[in-house]
Design a protein around this motif. Structure first.
Motif, PDB file in Angstrom:
ATOM      1  N   GLN A 187      88.330 155.789  36.357  1.00 22.57           N
ATOM      2  CA  GLN A 187      87.275 155.400  37.512  1.00 22.57           C
ATOM      3  C   GLN A 187      88.210 154.726  38.578  1.00 22.57           C
ATOM      4  O   GLN A 187      88.025 155.037  39.733  1.00 22.57           O
ATOM      5  CB  GLN A 187      86.130 154.491  36.919  1.00 22.57           C
ATOM      6  CG  GLN A 187      85.232 154.868  35.975  1.00 22.57           C
ATOM      7  CD  GLN A 187      84.299 154.012  35.441  1.00 22.57           C
ATOM      8  OE1 GLN A 187      84.823 152.735  35.315  1.00 22.57           O
ATOM      9  NE2 GLN A 187      83.119 154.373  34.984  1.00 22.57           N
ATOM     10  N   LEU A 188      89.260 153.886  38.348  1.00 24.30           N
ATOM     11  CA  LEU A 188      90.074 153.327  39.251  1.00 24.30           C
ATOM     12  C   LEU A 188      90.765 154.393  39.997  1.00 24.30           C
ATOM     13  O   LEU A 188      90.896 154.327  41.219  1.00 24.30           O
ATOM     14  CB  LEU A 188      91.059 152.435  38.581  1.00 24.30           C
ATOM     15  CG  LEU A 188      91.925 151.653  39.394  1.00 24.30           C
ATOM     16  CD1 LEU A 188      91.379 150.394  40.342  1.00 24.30           C
ATOM     17  CD2 LEU A 188      93.083 150.822  38.733  1.00 24.30           C
ATOM     18  N   ALA A 232      93.256 154.181  45.372  1.00 29.22           N
ATOM     19  CA  ALA A 232      94.197 153.065  45.360  1.00 29.22           C
ATOM     20  C   ALA A 232      95.379 153.384  44.845  1.00 29.22           C
ATOM     21  O   ALA A 232      96.336 152.715  44.902  1.00 29.22           O
ATOM     22  CB  ALA A 232      93.558 151.930  44.574  1.00 29.22           C
ATOM     23  N   PHE A 233      95.447 154.558  43.816  1.00 28.68           N
ATOM     24  CA  PHE A 233      96.624 154.895  43.192  1.00 28.68           C
ATOM     25  C   PHE A 233      97.490 155.976  43.519  1.00 28.68           C
ATOM     26  O   PHE A 233      98.325 156.568  42.999  1.00 28.68           O
ATOM     27  CB  PHE A 233      96.492 154.653  41.593  1.00 28.68           C
ATOM     28  CG  PHE A 233      96.660 153.322  40.943  1.00 28.68           C
ATOM     29  CD1 PHE A 233      97.737 152.946  40.297  1.00 28.68           C
ATOM     30  CD2 PHE A 233      95.750 152.616  41.266  1.00 28.68           C
ATOM     31  CE1 PHE A 233      97.817 151.745  39.836  1.00 28.68           C
ATOM     32  CE2 PHE A 233      95.477 151.409  40.645  1.00 28.68           C
ATOM     33  CZ  PHE A 233      96.728 150.974  40.108  1.00 28.68           C
ATOM     34  N   SER A 269      93.433 145.519  34.984  1.00 29.89           N
ATOM     35  CA  SER A 269      94.758 145.062  35.206  1.00 29.89           C
ATOM     36  C   SER A 269      95.460 145.981  36.016  1.00 29.89           C
ATOM     37  O   SER A 269      96.366 145.650  36.767  1.00 29.89           O
ATOM     38  CB  SER A 269      95.416 145.193  33.611  1.00 29.89           C
ATOM     39  OG  SER A 269      96.608 145.142  33.690  1.00 29.89           O
ATOM     40  N   LEU A 270      95.256 147.170  36.042  1.00 32.38           N
ATOM     41  CA  LEU A 270      96.032 148.063  36.976  1.00 32.38           C
ATOM     42  C   LEU A 270      95.532 147.844  38.177  1.00 32.38           C
ATOM     43  O   LEU A 270      96.284 148.045  39.313  1.00 32.38           O
ATOM     44  CB  LEU A 270      95.476 149.537  36.449  1.00 32.38           C
ATOM     45  CG  LEU A 270      96.109 150.007  35.160  1.00 32.38           C
ATOM     46  CD1 LEU A 270      95.845 151.262  34.649  1.00 32.38           C
ATOM     47  CD2 LEU A 270      97.626 150.032  35.366  1.00 32.38           C
ATOM     48  N   SER A 271      94.314 147.518  38.448  1.00 35.14           N
ATOM     49  CA  SER A 271      93.861 147.044  39.976  1.00 35.14           C
ATOM     50  C   SER A 271      94.550 145.775  40.411  1.00 35.14           C
ATOM     51  O   SER A 271      95.212 145.750  41.495  1.00 35.14           O
ATOM     52  CB  SER A 271      92.259 146.700  39.841  1.00 35.14           C
ATOM     53  OG  SER A 271      91.834 146.320  41.333  1.00 35.14           O
ATOM     54  N   PHE A 272      94.979 144.991  39.472  1.00 42.14           N
ATOM     55  CA  PHE A 272      95.855 143.619  39.768  1.00 42.14           C
ATOM     56  C   PHE A 272      97.332 144.231  40.146  1.00 42.14           C
ATOM     57  O   PHE A 272      97.853 143.680  41.174  1.00 42.14           O
ATOM     58  CB  PHE A 272      95.596 142.526  38.699  1.00 42.14           C
ATOM     59  CG  PHE A 272      96.473 141.583  39.133  1.00 42.14           C
ATOM     60  CD1 PHE A 272      96.161 140.663  39.706  1.00 42.14           C
ATOM     61  CD2 PHE A 272      97.906 141.383  38.327  1.00 42.14           C
ATOM     62  CE1 PHE A 272      96.965 139.245  39.750  1.00 42.14           C
ATOM     63  CE2 PHE A 272      98.764 140.365  38.425  1.00 42.14           C
ATOM     64  CZ  PHE A 272      98.391 139.221  39.384  1.00 42.14           C
ATOM     65  N   ALA A 273      97.617 145.013  39.387  1.00 42.91           N
ATOM     66  CA  ALA A 273      98.947 145.750  39.692  1.00 42.91           C
ATOM     67  C   ALA A 273      98.882 146.168  41.086  1.00 42.91           C
ATOM     68  O   ALA A 273      99.970 146.152  41.711  1.00 42.91           O
ATOM     69  CB  ALA A 273      99.551 146.508  38.588  1.00 42.91           C
TER      70      ALA A 273
END
Length: 239
Positions: free
Chosen positions: A161-162, A167-168, A126-130
């Protein structure tokens, strides 16, 4: 030099001081609200979540923060999420520049009907989608994800892991933790809050806030939005 700002007028002074470069970035905050609709959320709780968010956005104190008169707007997007294959946009990106724009967003959120969703809790996915949504808001000064949830990631990539992927690096993740309202739920609620604080929120200014059951969701979201809508600190590293 660090300049700390808390009001719309202070934001306007910063714009004037920075000149043309600041005017090119008229969005002060891109805010993504991510609503948990996994198997632990029943129909009544889903309704409380959606209506609670609409009520929080409609609260006079939140309106005042969004429409602060600075000329620097807030961009808002809202989606629901559950398992790895379910992220559904409720409110596409909209610039909240007027009361009418905010009213339209509130009406759209309040009128949304839950889409068929998976039962698992794929928070990392979900956070990757955000993160992908922010590609359309590259000019905003601050990018924040506000994720609501009542359980831990149990499938797919984890938030930790994300974040290791980079990416963030320029995205803050805050959390609204939905715990049980009864005294018997105190231990589980504390454990869930600790999980969100250690493995979900991201960024030096990030925070997690507790909602004591779905009945408390609207008030907790109101308090959380007011905190998120504060004008950012310029000249200070966030990560």
């Amino acid at each position: 030099m660090r300049i700390f700002l808390t009001t719309g007028m202070s934001a306007l002074l910063i714009v004037l001081a920075l000149g043309g470069a600041a005017f090119a970035q008229s969005c002060r905050l891109a805010l993504v609200l991510a609503l948990d609709v996994s198997g632990s959320v029943d129909a009544a709780e889903y309704s409380q979540q959606v209506n609670g968010l609409a009520a929080a956005l409609d609260h006079p104190d939140v309106r005042a923060q969004i429409l602060d008169g600075s000329g620097l707007h807030v961009s808002l997007a809202v989606y629901e999420w559950s398992s790895r294959n379910h992220q559904y946009v409720i409110q596409p990106w909209t610039a909240l520049t007027t009361n009418g724009a905010l009213d339209a967003a509130i009406a759209r959120i309040r009128g949304h009907q839950k889409v068929r969703a998976g039962l698992r809790t794929a928070m990392g996915t979900s956070l990757s989608f955000a993160a992908s949504l922010f590609r359309a808001q590259s000019d905003c000064w601050v990018k924040t994800v506000d994720v609501s949830g009542d359980g831990k990631n149990n499938i797919g990539v984890t938030p930790v892991q994300l974040y290791q992927s980079g990416a963030f690096d320029e995205i803050t993740v805050n959390a609204l933790v939905i715990g049980g309202s009864g005294a018997s739920q105190a231990s589980a609620k504390h454990d869930l809050l600790r999980y969100f604080e250690t493995e979900v929120i991201h960024g030096s200014s990030s925070f997690a806030m507790i909602a004591h059951g779905y009945d408390d969701y609207a008030d907790a979201m109101r308090r959380k939005l007011i905190r998120e809508l504060q004008v950012p600190v310029f000249g200070a590293s966030k990560y």
